[in-house]
Design a protein around this motif. Structure first.
Motif, PDB file in Angstrom:
ATOM      1  N   CYS A   1       0.835  -1.209   0.000  1.00  0.00           N
ATOM      2  CA  CYS A   1       0.000   0.000   0.000  1.00  0.00           C
ATOM      3  C   CYS A   1       0.869   1.258   0.000  1.00  0.00           C
ATOM      4  O   CYS A   1       0.645   2.184  -0.787  1.00  0.00           O
ATOM      5  CB  CYS A   1      -0.910  -0.022   1.222  1.00  0.00           C
TER       6      CYS A   1
ATOM      7  N   LYS B   1       1.113   4.625  -2.693  1.00  0.00           N
ATOM      8  CA  LYS B   1       0.437   5.849  -2.284  1.00  0.00           C
ATOM      9  C   LYS B   1       0.894   7.111  -3.029  1.00  0.00           C
ATOM     10  O   LYS B   1       0.053   7.918  -3.448  1.00  0.00           O
ATOM     11  CB  LYS B   1       0.579   6.045  -0.767  1.00  0.00           C
TER      12      LYS B   1
ATOM     13  N   GLU C   1      -0.731   7.286  -6.631  1.00  0.00           N
ATOM     14  CA  GLU C   1      -2.156   7.031  -6.824  1.00  0.00           C
ATOM     15  C   GLU C   1      -2.775   8.155  -7.650  1.00  0.00           C
ATOM     16  O   GLU C   1      -2.486   9.330  -7.434  1.00  0.00           O
ATOM     17  CB  GLU C   1      -2.856   6.932  -5.468  1.00  0.00           C
TER      18      GLU C   1
ATOM     19  N   SER D   1       4.829   9.062   2.244  1.00  0.00           N
ATOM     20  CA  SER D   1       5.063   7.807   1.532  1.00  0.00           C
ATOM     21  C   SER D   1       6.233   7.824   0.562  1.00  0.00           C
ATOM     22  O   SER D   1       6.577   6.774   0.012  1.00  0.00           O
ATOM     23  CB  SER D   1       3.785   7.403   0.770  1.00  0.00           C
TER      24      SER D   1
ATOM     25  N   ASP E   1      -4.414   4.743   6.064  1.00  0.00           N
ATOM     26  CA  ASP E   1      -4.949   4.530   4.718  1.00  0.00           C
ATOM     27  C   ASP E   1      -6.170   3.633   4.842  1.00  0.00           C
ATOM     28  O   ASP E   1      -6.214   2.746   5.705  1.00  0.00           O
ATOM     29  CB  ASP E   1      -3.908   3.869   3.815  1.00  0.00           C
TER      30      ASP E   1
ATOM     31  N   ASP F   1      -2.245   1.959  -4.699  1.00  0.00           N
ATOM     32  CA  ASP F   1      -2.037   1.539  -3.315  1.00  0.00           C
ATOM     33  C   ASP F   1      -2.876   0.322  -2.961  1.00  0.00           C
ATOM     34  O   ASP F   1      -2.419  -0.571  -2.232  1.00  0.00           O
ATOM     35  CB  ASP F   1      -2.291   2.698  -2.343  1.00  0.00           C
TER      36      ASP F   1
END
Length: 602
Positions: free
Chosen positions: A241, A245, A248, A294, A305, A535
């Motif tokens: 994830c 991030k 995204e 991130s 998240d 993510d």
């Protein structure tokens, strides 16, 4: 998947001067209508007249990436949007015959619940004869499709023929050989789809309690999953994830350019802003909410998240209500424990529906154009982690969670993830040779068997199943090349879907796991480098690959050390918790090993 709760003036801080300043994302009718029109096109529902009325009144298309348009609609236009949303809900989809939402209809279509299956719905081996384990319900005779909906038929060169009835066939839905060649470069597909059976009810009333279909007799048995496996799965979900991030919402070209600018392409480590030319970040800006926590130079533990919030919420669900929880109990837990501002897309619409007195499963369909997006799939890991070796039980548990917010392919995405993870959790402790410091690490787990288990709980003629088979097949055909051609083919075939839709994202997830052969670094980097919901895809790939690695020490330290065994969250009681503690909690909630069946199916 993450994003701001508000946009425009309300998000940036100035005092609100009127209703037009409050641009709450993912819920305004004038923004929902465009997404519902797009969903209608995917479904083959003829919304031409409704779309004409919307545009002639001054309505705008759906925002392509953001959750809200820049300006609020007038009261008249907003009222029209609400009226048209109600009209769109009355249009029936010709694809409903392939894509039931009720669990009985799903079971009837799926190989996992068919006579002749192994214990607990495990799929036949890869070398099983074609048709082994195929469904026997009458809907199994519905002709197979080669595409993923009416607009996809254009991509693959096929044309719908509602009145034609081609010869039936029932290839094994778990086998990649069942996929017709859908590489656009290989020429057009010519198969057709028909409507030869009545559509199953799309939105049935949810049962009060689940119906058990798995044997569970005899003395208590220990869970086949270990705390170490679950620890690796939690770490893998977090690392995957976190890797996705900062990029995204970025287009594929931007992800590739930003990574290449720092010598990190093909992707193999965290993204960094150091050394990236200013003109490149101006063209492809990092995700503004995520970059501060991130990028490689900024990581200090795992930031909050929704891809981690929902697994935490599902731990609470199992602690309070057990594995037999109902959808209504899940809804009540959301209202008690989940801040509304931490929900997005389908979850935010369903949350609002609950507050307006709408009960599940109608929460998933009322003014909810996001009901086939990825939200239910990112909630599914815990259902797989707690049913190790039992894909059907995991899928059924994920179903009861998913129908709060999703229907059809949106539900199948959750069931696919849960069953895939349950299979990985039941495969043992990953006695690979890697020691966690190199590019990847060894695993004894068979990721391909996991994906077959995932497909076995998905209606085989659904768009989700088509897309997963496409991802697996394309990755297999390019097993000896890098991953870029795989991604390019998937974007060519499925790029007309929204970047958060479950269909393209699940295809990419399956392709990444297949191409990486379950390797941890390879899996999360391929999933993220493929774009779309970076993510969320990285998180699920990391969960599967972490389980197959079997132990935190077998994950490369460059992925786990920056997490600092600390997770930030707004889910009550969990902020600052360690992944080792989460693994212990999850293990306490895991089901025992499935009992062997007394006799094989005839």
């Amino acid at each position: 998947m993450n994003g701001p709760a508000m946009s425009g003036a309300a998000a940036s801080g100035p005092a609100m001067s009127g209703a037009g300043d409050l641009r709450l994302t993912w819920v305004q009718p004038e923004d929902l209508i465009g997404h519902e029109l797009a969903q209608a096109a995917r479904d083959g529902r003829d919304a031409t007249e409704i779309e004409r009325r919307w545009h002639e009144a001054g309505g705008h298309p759906a925002p392509p990436r953001a959750g809200a348009s820049p300006a609020a609609a007038t009261p008249r236009l907003r009222a029209l949007a609400e009226e048209l949303l109600d009209e769109l809900a009355l249009l029936e989809s010709p694809l409903a015959v392939y894509e039931p939402t009720d669990l009985a209809g799903i079971r009837a279509m799926c190989a996992a619940w068919s006579p002749g299956r192994g214990a607990h719905g495990t799929p036949p081996p890869a070398d099983a004869p074609a048709g082994a384990g195929a469904p026997t319900h009458p809907l199994a005779d519905v002709p197979p499709r080669t595409a993923c909906g009416p607009q996809d038929l254009k991509v693959f060169g096929a044309t719908p023929a509602p009145t034609a009835v081609p010869a039936h066939s029932a290839p094994a839905p778990h086998a990649t050989e069942a996929l017709p060649r859908t590489d656009p470069a290989a020429g057009p597909a010519t198969d057709t789809f028909t409507r030869t059976a009545p559509a199953t009810r799309a939105h049935p009333e949810a049962p009060d309690r689940p119906v058990h279909t798995t044997a569970n007799t005899g003395p208590a048995r220990p869970s086949p999953v270990t705390v170490a496996q679950l620890h690796a799965a939690w770490l893998g979900r977090a690392a995957g994830c976190l890797l996705g991030k900062p990029v995204e919402k970025l287009p594929l070209a931007g992800i590739r350019a930003l990574a290449a600018a720092t010598g990190n392409w093909p992707l193999r480590s965290w993204f960094t802003a150091k050394g990236v030319p200013a003109e490149l970040t101006a063209a492809y800006p990092w995700n503004r909410r995520s970059a501060p926590t991130s990028l490689a130079e900024n990581i200090d533990g795992m930031p909050e998240d929704d891809d981690l919030n929902y697994p935490l919420l599902n731990l609470l669900l199992l602690q309070r209500h057990g594995r037999e929880f109902t959808t209504a109990e899940a809804a009540k837990l959301w209202l008690d424990e989940l801040p509304a501002g931490r929900t997005f897309t389908a979850e935010r619409v369903a949350y609002g529906n609950l507050l307006h007195g709408i009960e599940p499963p109608r929460t998933a369909v009322h003014h909810n154009p996001f009901r086939e997006w990825i939200g239910a799939a990112i909630r599914a890991d815990v259902h797989g982690w707690t049913h190790p070796g039992d894909p059907t039980a995991a899928a059924e548990q994920a179903y009861r969670d998913a129908v709060l917010t999703h229907t059809a392919n949106g539900v199948y995405g959750a069931m696919f993830v849960a069953a895939t993870i349950a299979s990985a959790a039941g495969q043992g402790q990953g006695q690979g040779q890697g020691q966690g410091q190199g590019q990847g690490q060894g695993t004894d787990g068979d990721v391909h068997a996991c994906l077959r288990a995932g497909l076995s709980v998905v209606p085989p003629r659904s768009r989700l199943a088509d897309a997963v088979r496409l991802g697996i097949a394309v990755a297999g055909e390019h097993a000896r090349t890098d991953f870029e051609p795989v991604v390019d083919l998937l974007h060519s075939a499925l790029g007309h879907y929204h970047w958060v839709h479950v269909v393209p994202n699940t295809a990419l997830l399956a392709a990444a796991l297949t191409h990486a052969d379950g390797d941890f670094t390879g899996s999360i980097c391929r999933a993220v480098s493929g774009g779309w919901d970076t993510d969320s895809n990285g998180a699920t790939a990391g969960s599967v690959a972490g389980l197959l690695a079997g132990h935190p020490d077998r994950l490369p330290e460059r992925w786990t050390a920056p997490l600092k065994n600390r997770l930030a969250t707004s889910v009550g009681g969990f902020d600052g918790i360690g992944f080792d503690t989460l693994a212990e909690i999850t293990h306490q909630l895991a089901a025992p090993a499935p009992a062997p069946e007394e006799a094989p199916h005839p």
